[in-house]
Scaffold this active site. Structure first.
Site, short mmCIF file in Angstrom:
data_model
loop_
_atom_site.label_atom_id
_atom_site.label_comp_id
_atom_site.label_asym_id
_atom_site.label_seq_id
_atom_site.Cartn_x
_atom_site.Cartn_y
_atom_site.Cartn_z
N MET A 26 -6.21 -7.70 30.79
CA MET A 26 -7.44 -7.78 30.56
C MET A 26 -8.17 -6.59 31.45
O MET A 26 -9.54 -6.87 31.73
CB MET A 26 -8.02 -9.40 30.93
CG MET A 26 -7.47 -10.39 30.21
SD MET A 26 -8.37 -11.88 30.21
CE MET A 26 -8.38 -12.32 31.74
N HIS A 33 -0.61 -4.95 38.00
CA HIS A 33 -0.40 -4.30 36.79
C HIS A 33 0.53 -3.30 36.38
O HIS A 33 1.10 -2.97 35.34
CB HIS A 33 -1.94 -4.04 36.14
CG HIS A 33 -2.74 -5.29 36.07
ND1 HIS A 33 -3.86 -5.51 36.73
CD2 HIS A 33 -2.73 -6.53 35.22
CE1 HIS A 33 -4.60 -6.59 36.44
NE2 HIS A 33 -3.96 -7.04 35.54
N MET A 180 -1.76 -9.74 44.50
CA MET A 180 -2.84 -9.19 44.14
C MET A 180 -3.35 -9.56 42.63
O MET A 180 -2.61 -10.29 41.95
CB MET A 180 -2.12 -7.78 43.67
CG MET A 180 -2.13 -7.09 44.86
SD MET A 180 -1.77 -5.22 44.54
CE MET A 180 -1.56 -4.51 46.02
N ARG A 183 -9.35 -11.11 40.71
CA ARG A 183 -10.37 -11.77 41.10
C ARG A 183 -10.38 -11.61 42.69
O ARG A 183 -11.68 -12.23 43.19
CB ARG A 183 -9.88 -13.42 40.77
CG ARG A 183 -9.88 -13.44 39.20
CD ARG A 183 -10.09 -15.08 38.66
NE ARG A 183 -10.55 -15.25 37.41
CZ ARG A 183 -9.88 -15.16 36.40
NH1 ARG A 183 -8.54 -15.02 36.52
NH2 ARG A 183 -10.22 -15.39 35.18
O1 PAF Z 1 -2.44 -12.23 32.03
C1 PAF Z 1 -3.58 -11.82 31.36
O2 PAF Z 1 -3.98 -10.91 31.89
C2 PAF Z 1 -4.07 -12.41 30.22
O3 PAF Z 1 -3.83 -13.89 30.25
C3 PAF Z 1 -3.30 -12.07 28.85
C4 PAF Z 1 -1.84 -12.15 28.93
C5 PAF Z 1 -3.54 -10.49 28.92
C6 PAF Z 1 -3.98 -12.34 27.72
O4 PAF Z 1 -5.34 -12.16 27.75
#
Ligand code: PAF
Length: 282
Positions: A26, A33, A180, A183
């Site tokens: 997101m 990430h 991490m 939020r």
């Molecule tokens: O983990 C996330 O960031 C979200 O829940 C995802 C998997 C991208 C779905 O919107």
């Protein structure tokens, strides 16, 4: 790296790109990430990340509006992490019509975070299904910090026959142990200093269980009380089996301790897997 906003363009770009490794996000990316993107690098010829803040998974009154949108910075980070394609659709592209057809998550989604965030996992399952149909990845990466989400996605893939390998990637932590999370940026200075206590509380439960403690209820209640006494509004601290998130009983192997709680207006989650010690197999 290419930035693509439409489904049609993405499909055209990916038609001959297999094997595709997919990192759904997101946005507002952090090292957690980027660890997913790095893990994806070794798994596919083409690494695709999506950035889409999915309204469907935000329960009413939660932080959809304030969720940070940082596309330019995110793209720069993904490019450095070796990503080939970023798919960043807007809401009309993902939901050109009201999304009447939704994916009902499995039963294990009703507990833990699911019982505090009604509709959340249905929103996740629905958008991930749509993303899987659009990207058609061979492998997809999900963080283990969202442990229950990872279970929901694995069930989704199994039960809806997606030919996609799901890889769970270890949680990346700040030096003080805080997992991490996008939020974390909402936390005030004082809340940020307090936040690692969640991880410490889970570590305490893990150490006690690995050391042979059997009264799980007392242990979990003490961890909750410790957090509450430092200003946390605790949603849950729970000990579960890793395989299906069932409540752990003494003697069970392969456990995970999970916790969720609020500091002010910010909800944090974390979990730790326990070692499968022989003492607990008795
Ligand atoms: O983990 C996330 O960031 C979200 O829940 C995802 C998997 C991208 C779905 O919107």
């Amino acid at each position: 790296m290419e930035l693509i906003h439409t489904v049609a363009e993405l499909r055209a770009r990916l038609a001959n790109a297999h094997p595709i490794a997919f990192v759904p996000t997101m946005g507002n990316l952090h090292q957690g990430h980027l660890a997913l993107a790095t893990a994806a690098r070794g798994r596919g010829k083409c690494v695709v990340a999506s950035i889409f803040v999915n309204r469907l998974q935000f329960e009413p009154g939660s932080d959809f509006e304030r969720y940070p949108r940082t596309l330019a910075e995110d793209c720069a980070k993904l490019e450095r992490a070796g990503c080939d394609v970023v798919f960043a659709p807007d809401e009309r592209e993902m939901y050109p019509q009201p999304q009447e057809i939704v994916v009902s998550p499995p039963k294990l989604a009703e507990q833990l975070c699911g019982s505090f965030r009604p509709g959340h996992f249905q929103g996740v399952a629905t958008v991930v299904t749509k993303l899987f149909h659009v990207v058609v990845p061979d492998v997809a990466m999900f963080g283990k910090k969202d442990y229950q989400q990872l279970h929901v996605i694995r069930a989704l893939v199994r039960q809806l026959n997606f030919a996609i390998e799901i890889v769970g990637v270890e949680t990346v932590r700040e030096p003080d142990g805080l997992a991490m999370s996008s939020r974390n940026g909402y936390l005030s200075g004082a809340e940020r200093a307090e936040a690692p206590r969640l991880n410490r509380a889970l570590q305490g439960v893990r150490a006690a269980v690995e050391g042979g403690a059997r009264d799980f209820d007392a242990l979990l209640a003490a961890a909750s009380a410790e957090l509450a006494s430092h200003g946390w509004r605790v949603d849950y601290v729970a000990l579960r089996t890793r395989s299906d998130l069932a409540a752990a009983r003494p003697g069970d192997r392969d456990l995970v301790v999970l916790g969720a709680g609020w500091l002010g207006s910010t909800r944090l989650i974390d979990n730790l897997e326990l070692a499968a010690g022989p003492d607990r197999a008795r």
